[in-house]
Each structure stands twice: as C-alpha cells, then as structure tokens.
Design a protein around this motif. Structure first.
Motif, PDB file in Angstrom:
ATOM      1  N   ASP A 174       0.808  -1.221   0.000  1.00 40.28           N
ATOM      2  CA  ASP A 174       0.000   0.000   0.000  1.00 40.28           C
ATOM      3  C   ASP A 174       0.840   1.269   0.000  1.00 40.28           C
ATOM      4  O   ASP A 174       0.458   2.273  -0.579  1.00 40.28           O
ATOM      5  N   GLU A 222     -15.450   5.171  -6.212  1.00 40.13           N
ATOM      6  CA  GLU A 222     -14.049   5.549  -6.005  1.00 40.13           C
ATOM      7  C   GLU A 222     -13.590   6.601  -7.012  1.00 40.13           C
ATOM      8  O   GLU A 222     -12.640   7.330  -6.775  1.00 40.13           O
ATOM      9  N   THR A 239     -10.175   6.935   0.565  1.00 41.30           N
ATOM     10  CA  THR A 239      -9.982   6.140  -0.652  1.00 41.30           C
ATOM     11  C   THR A 239      -9.070   6.901  -1.613  1.00 41.30           C
ATOM     12  O   THR A 239      -7.867   6.708  -1.608  1.00 41.30           O
ATOM     13  N   THR A 240      -9.616   7.803  -2.377  1.00 39.25           N
ATOM     14  CA  THR A 240      -8.776   8.594  -3.285  1.00 39.25           C
ATOM     15  C   THR A 240      -8.240   9.854  -2.616  1.00 39.25           C
ATOM     16  O   THR A 240      -7.237  10.408  -3.044  1.00 39.25           O
ATOM     17  N   SER A 282      -4.890  -0.139  -1.487  1.00 40.98           N
ATOM     18  CA  SER A 282      -4.615  -0.002  -2.919  1.00 40.98           C
ATOM     19  C   SER A 282      -4.059  -1.328  -3.432  1.00 40.98           C
ATOM     20  O   SER A 282      -2.927  -1.693  -3.114  1.00 40.98           O
TER      21      SER A 282
END
Length: 278
Positions: free
Chosen positions: A73, A196, A223-224, A253
């Motif tokens: 990640d 997302e 998330t983003t 991710s």
C-alpha cells in the motif's frame, strides 16, 4: 525428412510441452490456493498462498496482498503521511466487500467495525485517540470538524458520540459538529457504483465561525482523498486552516498481479541463495 518438417515438429513439440506445463501449473496453483483458503493456521496459509502466487494464481496474488497490506500500500496505520498538503493518519486498512472471501477473521472484524461506526453503533473514541496521538501535533486548541455525509441523519449518527467525547473529556479541543448544515440528501459516495472515481457532490454549507481556527478533519474511510481535499478547500475558503485529517480506515490499494509475483519470487530466490551460502 527435410529441415522444414523437422522445424515444424520441433515447434509442435515445444508448444505441446508448454501447454502441458501450463495446465499442471494452473492445477497446482488452484490446489495451493484452495489449501490456503481452507487452513486456519496463519503460517500454513502464508506458505500455500506463496506457492499459488508462484504458480500464477490471480486470486492468490490478491490474498497475499491482503495478508501483507503494508508491503504494497505504501502507507501504514498510525504512521502519518502527507496527502496533497494534508497530514493524514488512519486507524487500519479497509477492504472492499469484493475481497471478503479472502480476508481473515481479524480483517473482517475491523471492516465490520467501520460499518458500525458509519451507522453510529460504536463511538470510535479509541480510533480518535490513537490517530490523534499518531499525528504528534503541537499542543494547541485545535478545532475538530467532521466530513459531511450524504444526509444530516447519517452525519449526526456517525459523529455525535465523538462530539460528546470531545466536549466532555477533551478540554484542549473544540468540536465543530454544528458548524456544518447538510442542505440536501445526496447519494452516498461509498455506496454508489464507481464511487471511487466519482467526485463528491457538495450538499452542505459551513455556517460556523471558523475563521482563524486550526482544524482537524475526521472521516470514516480514505480512498482517493478527493473528498477531504475538497472539504479542506471549502474550510479554508471560510477562513479556517486545515492542519490534519484522521480516518477510521484507508482503502487498500491493490497492486498489479505482476508486482505481487515479482515480490514473492524475489523473496523465494533470495531465500534459496541465503541457504546456499551458509
């Protein structure tokens, strides 16, 4: 027998052998992946998963990444990092429901606790305290603001207990739960199809007096990062200064299958070399 016929027979033989090797490789990968899913021992799950990854099993690559999220990640729980100028801390990894069959019991329990927090069934005080300590900010009278939800009912359910905790037990902080008015209901970003990649529709107004205040944003899942960036811009347009943001979970991710295979094969080869040199 002429050279052309020999060449064709050689190509056919190589192709047949390649197909046979690939077939049994896929069979071995499927068997190892099934064993990894069935075993309850973490060491055996790890070993079988590695074998399946080396055999090229796609789901095994995902499982291995879920077993070691910190390797792929780039960010770890309780370790702050910068995201577009915002200091970020999160409590743990969030795994989308499509990976539920590959998770262990601890991961499923954590994801369930995020849903409970979103619904207001748990208070989130431990997450708040842990992430605030991880930020290691200077002692100042920070103002806590909460990420607006899809409607005012969810907003109140999700954050009212943290608002109570801050007012009752954290005299060094102030709560901005009522600095925001949720005007109209909108579709939940996490529940929406393709959420997302979607941009948050603004359905709120900042009505509190936040000019000159140093602000920490609280939200459930990162998330983003687009939502928190948009919220930061709106807060700063109203005169506040966002110094950090904390999240209950961060969506993992998922890396490419090739990257996971390279990682596993690299470790395997390094282990062989280490044994040979002893």
């Amino acid at each position: 027998m002429n050279a052309r016929l020999l060449f064709i027979l050689l190509l056919f033989t190589i192709g047949a052998l390649w197909y046979i090797i690939g077939y049994w490789r896929r069979k071995a990968g499927g068997a190892a992946f099934a064993a990894a899913r069935l075993t309850e021992k973490s060491e055996e799950r790890e070993r079988y998963c590695r074998l399946a990854v080396m055999a090229g099993h796609r789901e095994a690559c995902r499982m291995f990444c879920l077993l070691h999220p910190e390797r792929f990640d780039g960010h770890s729980p309780h370790k702050p990092f910068k995201l577009r100028g915002i200091r970020i801390s999160f409590y743990g990894y969030y795994y989308p429901s499509r990976y539920n069959a590959l998770l262990n019991d601890e991961q499923r329990a954590f994801c369930h606790s995020i849903y409970q927090f979103k619904q207001g069934d748990i208070h989130g005080i431990e997450f708040f305290k842990t992430c605030m300590n991880a930020l290691q900010l200077k002692k100042r009278p920070y103002h806590i603001m909460f990420m607006p939800c899809s409607n005012w009912i969810k907003y109140g359910q999700r954050f009212k207990r943290l608002d109570w905790y801050i007012g009752k037990h954290r005299q060094d902080l102030t709560s901005g739960l009522y600095d925001v008015d949720i005007c109209d209901a909108r579709e939940s970003l996490h529940e929406a199809k393709g959420g997302e990649k979607r941009i948050l529709e603004r359905n709120y107004l900042i009505t509190g007096k936040i000019k000159g205040k140093e602000i920490i944003i609280i939200d459930d899942v990162l998330t983003t990062g687009q939502s928190v960036v948009d919220y930061k811009e709106e807060i700063e347009r109203c005169g506040g200064k966002v110094v950090a943001a904390i999240f209950y979970g961060k969506t993992l991710s998922m890396p490419s299958m090739l990257l996971v295979q390279i990682h596993v094969w690299g470790n395997h080869i390094a282990h062989i070399i280490e044994r040979m040199t002893k």
